[in-house]
Structures are given as structure tokens and as C-alpha cells.
Design a protein around this motif. Structure first.
Motif, short mmCIF file in Angstrom:
data_model
loop_
_atom_site.label_atom_id
_atom_site.label_comp_id
_atom_site.label_asym_id
_atom_site.label_seq_id
_atom_site.Cartn_x
_atom_site.Cartn_y
_atom_site.Cartn_z
N LEU A 58 1.49 7.58 -6.28
CA LEU A 58 0.42 8.56 -6.46
C LEU A 58 0.87 9.96 -6.04
O LEU A 58 0.59 10.93 -6.73
N LEU A 114 2.26 2.25 -3.47
CA LEU A 114 1.20 2.81 -4.30
C LEU A 114 0.93 4.26 -3.94
O LEU A 114 0.79 5.12 -4.82
N MET A 139 0.82 -1.20 0.00
CA MET A 139 0.00 0.00 0.00
C MET A 139 0.86 1.26 0.00
O MET A 139 0.53 2.24 -0.66
#
Length: 56
Positions: free
Chosen positions: A8, A4, A1
Motif C-alpha cells: 500500500l 500488505l 499485515m
């Protein structure tokens, strides 16, 4: 997580920088055009000499 979210965040930063740089290019072009127009729009000063349209 976490990877990611880092990707982003990186994408958002790069998008923000690209947008800011594009705006800065447009501002630079507008300033250049105004500066060039200053050479064409000069008023006559004392003694018939053409002075600058700006005071500095």
C-alpha cells in the motif's frame, strides 16, 4: 499485515510520483510556450534593433 502495508505504501508513493511528474510536464510546457512567445513579442530597443522582452 506488514507486506500488505508495504504494498500500500509503495502504491501511494508511485501514485504521488506520477502525479508530481504530470504536473512538472505541464509546467515545462507552459514555460516553453512563454519562452517561444518571447521571440514573437519583442520590443524595439535603441538604434532600431529588436531586443529581448526579458532582461537576462
Amino acid at each position: 499485515m506488514v507486506p500488505l502495508l508495504l504494498v500500500l505504501l509503495l502504491a501511494l508513493i508511485l501514485f504521488g510520483l506520477g502525479f508530481a511528474l504530470k504536473i512538472l510536464w505541464w509546467i515545462a510546457i507552459i514555460v516553453l510556450v512563454v519562452w517561444l512567445l518571447g521571440f514573437l513579442v519583442r520590443s524595439a530597443g535603441a538604434g532600431g534593433k529588436r531586443g529581448r522582452w526579458y532582461r537576462w
